[in-house]
Motif scaffolding. Structure first.
Motif, short mmCIF file in Angstrom:
data_model
loop_
_atom_site.label_atom_id
_atom_site.label_comp_id
_atom_site.label_asym_id
_atom_site.label_seq_id
_atom_site.Cartn_x
_atom_site.Cartn_y
_atom_site.Cartn_z
N LEU A 109 -80.52 57.58 20.49
CA LEU A 109 -79.95 57.08 19.24
C LEU A 109 -79.47 55.64 19.41
CD1 LEU A 109 -79.04 57.61 16.34
CD2 LEU A 109 -76.87 58.40 17.26
N LEU A 110 -78.83 55.35 20.53
CA LEU A 110 -78.37 53.99 20.79
C LEU A 110 -79.54 53.02 20.93
CD1 LEU A 110 -75.43 54.63 23.28
CD2 LEU A 110 -75.31 54.01 20.87
N ILE A 111 -80.61 53.47 21.55
CA ILE A 111 -81.79 52.62 21.69
C ILE A 111 -82.41 52.37 20.32
CG2 ILE A 111 -84.14 52.52 22.64
CD1 ILE A 111 -83.03 54.04 25.08
N SER A 112 -82.46 53.38 19.49
CA SER A 112 -82.99 53.22 18.13
C SER A 112 -82.15 52.25 17.33
CB SER A 112 -83.05 54.57 17.41
OG SER A 112 -83.93 55.43 18.04
N ILE A 113 -80.85 52.35 17.44
CA ILE A 113 -79.95 51.44 16.73
C ILE A 113 -80.14 50.02 17.24
CG2 ILE A 113 -77.52 50.82 16.39
CD1 ILE A 113 -76.93 53.85 16.29
N ALA A 114 -80.26 49.86 18.55
CA ALA A 114 -80.45 48.52 19.12
C ALA A 114 -81.76 47.90 18.63
CB ALA A 114 -80.43 48.60 20.65
#
Length: 127
Positions: free
Chosen positions: A3-8
């Motif tokens: 999820l954090l990678i997608s947001i980034a």
């Protein structure tokens, strides 16, 4: 973690799109084909969405500000949203619409700033 990678990646893509729009706006200004109407409309809509979405949350340690898109659901008729999934879909649509407005608005702003900086640079070097 995904999820954090997608947001980034979403943030990086949004920044890239804003700069792509800025290059386009810079070219339109330079070629004297820029329309002030589009900038005014985008600015008013972006400012309105930002003001309506501004939300202050106060706690024991103080207050903080953030964006809250619940006002869109409040505009709908009572009973329109009957399940949570529909409310979440409307929230995502509102968030993506606001993201698009931000890309266009900041693209215009960065385009104008680029044009001003280049114009000042040309004026200084020609002196």
């Amino acid at each position: 973690m995904s999820l954090l990678i997608s947001i980034a990646f979403s943030v990086l893509a949004s920044i890239g799109l804003a700069f792509a729009k800025a290059f386009s706006i810079y070219g339109l200004i330079r070629d004297k084909r820029y329309s002030w109407v589009s900038f005014i409309v985008i600015s008013v809509v972006w400012l309105g969405a930002t003001v309506l979405s501004a939300n202050r949350t106060c706690g024991q340690w103080g207050c903080s500000w953030g964006l809250h898109f619940g006002w869109i659901l409040a505009l709908l008729p009572q009973g329109f949203v009957t399940n949570v999934a529909l409310g979440e879909k409307l929230f995502v649509i509102a968030l993506l619409t606001y993201l698009g407005l931000c890309i266009y608005f900041f693209g215009h702003v960065i385009g104008w700033l680029s044009y001003v900086v280049v114009s000042i640079g040309k004026a200084v070097t020609n002196r």
